[in-house]
Design a protein around this motif. Sequence first.
Motif, PDB file in Angstrom:
ATOM      1  N   ARG A  43       0.846  -1.192   0.000  1.00 62.57           N
ATOM      2  CA  ARG A  43       0.000   0.000   0.000  1.00 62.57           C
ATOM      3  C   ARG A  43       0.886   1.250   0.000  1.00 62.57           C
ATOM      4  NH1 ARG A  43      -5.286  -1.001   1.757  1.00 62.57           N
ATOM      5  NH2 ARG A  43      -5.807  -3.166   1.244  1.00 62.57           N
ATOM      6  N   PRO A  44       0.564   2.264  -0.790  1.00 67.53           N
ATOM      7  CA  PRO A  44      -0.512   2.257  -1.790  1.00 67.53           C
ATOM      8  C   PRO A  44      -0.090   1.452  -3.023  1.00 67.53           C
ATOM      9  CG  PRO A  44       0.694   4.317  -1.900  1.00 67.53           C
ATOM     10  CD  PRO A  44       1.276   3.563  -0.743  1.00 67.53           C
ATOM     11  N   TRP A  45      -1.066   0.873  -3.701  1.00 71.53           N
ATOM     12  CA  TRP A  45      -0.786   0.082  -4.885  1.00 71.53           C
ATOM     13  C   TRP A  45      -0.999   0.951  -6.119  1.00 71.53           C
ATOM     14  CZ3 TRP A  45       1.941  -3.555  -6.622  1.00 71.53           C
ATOM     15  CH2 TRP A  45       1.627  -4.243  -7.800  1.00 71.53           C
ATOM     16  N   PRO A  46       0.020   1.115  -6.968  1.00 77.05           N
ATOM     17  CA  PRO A  46      -0.087   2.028  -8.119  1.00 77.05           C
ATOM     18  C   PRO A  46      -1.146   1.616  -9.138  1.00 77.05           C
ATOM     19  CG  PRO A  46       1.930   0.735  -8.236  1.00 77.05           C
ATOM     20  CD  PRO A  46       1.365   0.513  -6.875  1.00 77.05           C
ATOM     21  N   GLY A  47      -1.537   0.354  -9.138  1.00 79.30           N
ATOM     22  CA  GLY A  47      -2.583  -0.066 -10.065  1.00 79.30           C
ATOM     23  C   GLY A  47      -3.897   0.632  -9.802  1.00 79.30           C
ATOM     24  N   THR A  48      -4.192   0.886  -8.538  1.00 79.19           N
ATOM     25  CA  THR A  48      -5.451   1.551  -8.178  1.00 79.19           C
ATOM     26  C   THR A  48      -5.493   2.959  -8.757  1.00 79.19           C
ATOM     27  OG1 THR A  48      -5.575   0.269  -6.129  1.00 79.19           O
ATOM     28  CG2 THR A  48      -6.909   2.275  -6.255  1.00 79.19           C
ATOM     29  N   GLN A  49      -4.415   3.709  -8.577  1.00 78.64           N
ATOM     30  CA  GLN A  49      -4.368   5.078  -9.096  1.00 78.64           C
ATOM     31  C   GLN A  49      -4.395   5.093 -10.618  1.00 78.64           C
ATOM     32  OE1 GLN A  49      -0.610   7.327  -9.117  1.00 78.64           O
ATOM     33  NE2 GLN A  49      -1.703   8.971  -8.052  1.00 78.64           N
TER      34      GLN A  49
END
Length: 291
Positions: free
Chosen positions: A244-250
């Motif tokens: 976390r944070p996971w860059p895929g989410t952004q």
Amino acid sequence: MTDHVEIPTRLLVHALIREDGTVGADELYTVAGTLGMSDQQVRLCVKRLVAEKRFTHEGRGRRAVLHATEDTTQALAPNADFLRLAFRQDAGLAPWDGVWHLAAFAVPESSRTARDSLRETLVHLGGAPLQGGLYVCANAWEPYVEDAAHRLGVHGALTLLSTTDLRRGDVREPAELARDLWPLQEIADRYHRLSRIARPRLDRLTGSAELSPSELLTIAVELAAELSRAMEPDPLLPPQLLPRPWPGTQARELIARCWAALPEHGHGEARPVLFHLYADITREAAERATR
């Protein structure tokens, strides 16, 4: 300066397939030129696609029309099921149940081609090898695995099982197992690049300048290409197993905003199927987020 996006000519042709299954040669050559492709490069690609029976060809030059075959229209974009799952995970709507899903197979050397194809399919579906012929996934992949095994004619050699107690050597903590089994840093780097690609294109889509149809198609194809590059090696691990944070989410949030902005530039032309597929998934994700 924005990152350059490498677009395979074949992907460009597939991305421009309209809802009626056709690709207009004039539109194809125009967008290809915007992407820096030569007319000869496009002609050779079209010739190969027709020879492979992925398209039929009608007419000559820029007035020609390509017609996609049924097999081609079924494989236009990244699997919609997995893209929907990714957005559900991003929204916290697909928490992990703690179950590992395993697939084992023992396919003889005489069926090596089928064996290699099954192995590639398992990795494509998010699996990681534990040892020879044994793969693990954090998501319920059984229907997809069985479908592939049936298609390859090796279903009888396939064993499926699940467990909540997975250990590899002394490692049993789920997030640590995930770090050992999947190349998370490489996947994260692909999503960082996707974000760098998406930001300036989102600025153009939400800016005041009018964009031509060919410019819109170019942006859409570039986004689709980079999204495919980022998601193809991604096993879509549940958030509980990721840093976390996971860059895929952004990155997917930026992509969703881009696809939500694309329809606002409508010019009345027939849109490629890929426009509608991504727009529908984006809309579904937005609706879930507001519930």
